[in-house]
Design a protein around this motif. Sequence first.
Motif, PDB file in Angstrom:
ATOM      1  N   THR A  82       0.840  -1.208   0.000  1.00 31.62           N
ATOM      2  CA  THR A  82       0.000   0.000   0.000  1.00 31.62           C
ATOM      3  C   THR A  82       0.865   1.245   0.000  1.00 31.62           C
ATOM      4  OG1 THR A  82      -0.143  -0.024   2.409  1.00 31.62           O
ATOM      5  CG2 THR A  82      -1.929  -1.093   1.200  1.00 31.62           C
ATOM      6  N   GLY A  83       2.035   1.136   0.611  1.00 33.88           N
ATOM      7  CA  GLY A  83       2.932   2.278   0.636  1.00 33.88           C
ATOM      8  C   GLY A  83       3.410   2.663  -0.746  1.00 33.88           C
ATOM      9  N   TYR A  86       0.780   4.461  -2.516  1.00 34.55           N
ATOM     10  CA  TYR A  86       0.574   5.784  -1.961  1.00 34.55           C
ATOM     11  C   TYR A  86       1.634   6.758  -2.470  1.00 34.55           C
ATOM     12  CZ  TYR A  86       0.105   9.274   1.790  1.00 34.55           C
ATOM     13  OH  TYR A  86      -0.054  10.419   2.519  1.00 34.55           O
ATOM     14  N   GLN A 118      -3.274   2.943   1.673  1.00 31.10           N
ATOM     15  CA  GLN A 118      -2.378   2.942   2.816  1.00 31.10           C
ATOM     16  C   GLN A 118      -2.950   3.707   3.996  1.00 31.10           C
ATOM     17  OE1 GLN A 118       1.785   4.982   3.614  1.00 31.10           O
ATOM     18  NE2 GLN A 118       1.931   2.763   3.600  1.00 31.10           N
ATOM     19  N   ARG A 122      -3.532   1.731   7.411  1.00 27.73           N
ATOM     20  CA  ARG A 122      -2.774   2.133   8.588  1.00 27.73           C
ATOM     21  C   ARG A 122      -3.693   2.432   9.763  1.00 27.73           C
ATOM     22  NH1 ARG A 122       2.280   5.013   6.952  1.00 27.73           N
ATOM     23  NH2 ARG A 122       3.766   3.568   7.883  1.00 27.73           N
TER      24      ARG A 122
END
Lengths: 238, 397, 250
Positions: A82-83, A86, A118, A122
């Motif tokens: 996901t990072g 992003y 993300q 998170r």
Amino acid sequence: MVSAAPIAEVLLHNRSNPDCIQRNEIFCPGWAVDNFNRYVDPVIQHVVLVLASVCIGFAIAFALSLLAHRHRWLSPTFLGATGVLYTIPSIAFFFLLLPITGRGRTTAIIALTAFTLQIIYRNVTTGLANVPADIKDAGRGMGLTDRPLLWRVEIPLAMPEIIAGLRIATVSTVALATLAVFVNGGGLGVEIYTAGNLTFKTGIVIAGTLAILLALAFDLILVAIGRRATTWRRVASG
Amino acid sequence: MPDEAPSPGAPAQDEVSSLRYDHVSKRYGDSTDPAVDDLNIEVAAGEICVLVGPSGCGKTTAMRMANRTVEISEGDILLGERSIRDRDPARLRREMGYVIQQIGLFPHRTIAQNIGTVPQLEGWKRDRIEARVAELLELIGLEPGIGDRYPAQLSGGQQQRVGVARALAADPLVMLMDEPFGAIDPINRERLQNEFLRLQAEIRKTVLFVTHDIDEAIKMGDRIAVMREGGRLAQYATPAELLMAPADEFVEDFVGADRALKRLALMRVGDVELWEAPLAYVGQPTSEVVRKLEGAEVPYPLLIDSERRPLGWLSERDLAKGMVPATPDSPLGALLDRDDVLRDALADLLQEGSQYAPVTDASGRIAGVLSVEIISEFLASPAAESDERGAAERVHG
Amino acid sequence: MEAGGERMSGLVPHLSLGALGLFGDAFDFIFHQQPAKTGGGLATVGGLDQVGTLAVEQLKVTVLALGLSIAIAFPIGAYLGHRGAGEGMALAIGNAGRAIPELALIAFMAAAIGVGLGNLTMALAVLGIPPILTNTYVGISQVDRNAVEAARGMGMTGGEVIRRVELPLAVPTIMSGVRTATINIVATATIAPLVGVLTLGDFILSRNVYGDEGVLAGAILVALMALALELSLAGIQWLMTSPGLRLGRE
């Protein structure tokens, strides 16, 4: 009464005053009033883009988070994946998708969804992690198994964090959706880029302001939803 | 900053200083009730003064005024001869050790770096800091290797000790300790208290110690300042005085209904007058022993060996034989040492269900017999204050 | 090479093949110069030279804007966080900053005060300041209060408390804010060609000059640059974080 008349006169005089437009002033109220209708469609498209992206993004990120909640070892992988999504600028993402999904709303939604992952992931993960251990203990002691514990205890307690994540994701998506114009995805960006050709000041100001107001509206709605979902908090501290 | 020369005007580094509160008051905002009200206390150099009282009595506020963490509203505090009011707060605090309940170790520095914080601020050279850290780690009873670890890796008790070491690092004139052992479990708390007293016997710092626990106050303090709500001083006295002569009903209540028993914690067995028991050797004719029994304080003969070490009590059956047997009828039961605290001695007696117990000295030789009666006589009589105070000082080392 | 993706997607296998081919063309574009599609003042496009120039420009713009953002936001956030004041404002600025549409921002900037590197840097800083301000504030104000109290009680001055205790403990949160700011700035720097500052985004935005393969090449390059910056910052954060803080984490 006396002072009202001259002001009204001035306004009437400014209506569609070609001078204001010709000089391309920052904001021409007359033009805004006259041409308000043209913004309805872009706003609607914008709302559709945001709603679709955030809802799909939430569904995916929530599912990922639940998976990682059960299987801790997945967490770094999900965070990393996901990072990456992003980090990649949306505009680049649009055009990376272009050969595969072509121009249009779909491409825009896919890219915008990717951006929200993300943030939501998170926040859901942190929210679940912050549920106090003794509350979970008490739940298990009462006979709750994993699934009911999760849905009846952990997720409700994680709601504040989850809502916070949704707010951040939504506001960010509203801002980003202005770029959808570059892949023919519609939205308020059309009024800035295509229609006004990036130079019509009044058009830019209106479109930009509408986007910010839209973000604010979404934020307030989510805050209200959040309050509903956590009445237990207010009652406790009240 | 030179690391040997003391700062101008301050006492030399190895001098320990007295601390005096002179009509000190603290008022917050426009509240008419002061947090601390006209406090007058003198802590002599090298003494531990404990501030004790119920929650909200202002004891912590009072302590924090000493290093200007809280500013004085009225009055003055004197460190040695100098008022703290005309000192720069940061410099003042570096001359004082400061230990708080939650410890507050820096999680991002190693243990060694934590301990060396103030020396580093003062500009000490690196090897001097290292040497000092090693010295302190040994002093507080932690292995030298622990210096490279981080606070997150230490247990609560270990962290607490590091907190004390950190406060001692720059050899402060005064130590301020705010419920330093409060967050520890009772078992480790007792251990830490004992270790701190042992430490204090070696280094003799001037200590201002805050606690809400009267038992801790009695154990740790050379003098105790009992405070009540409103920040007022109820009594400032030695533990013995406090227990024997509470100033008013509040102090009496706060000290507790069992203050008589608490007094027993202040005296050692060797401080009271012991009774004599008739002594018997193995192989001695019992007729001699029987003769000694007449008029003896303790109506039972004590069997001892050639080293005068007690072996047991002789019963009537033993005395019926011609010669004193090698193994007595009654086992020893409780055996006490002259250094034992009276409270523990009483506990032992009660545990064994005996009325008498032989008392030995450091080498194990018989020194006398302690009976429950001796203890109750002691409690009943107002013993000479100086005796008890002196005894109390010896208990504290 | 006709891009099969002009229409809405429907024939996946067919498109994949076409897409694959386009990716190949894109890589080719990066390394080898080719003739421009239309005039636009350029005879040839592509090749490492041009890529390099535009990449450097994007990097320059990003670094300048990031520097300016940090220079403004960090001291304010640190001071407020240390004092524990202005929480509402710090958080509000963070929230508000998220809502600013970057396209409208740079368009307005260009229309109102004109184009150019300086103006663009200021506009980008508007996007970079909120996350850094908020995160610096939160990071410093949420440092373990006991450690701060112990530090003050031990005789550290205000400045020493910030430098030796609050900042090192706040590094993870602050760096997280810097990384978010960087992502915002890089994304907007990508569309800077719209206002006359030529960055890698030019490949993406001027399809008539660079062709479909140029567009894709631009997207790939921008994505790579963003990822590279993010990794570098993550590395810097790792280096700046005390080992004591990394303990006891998942």
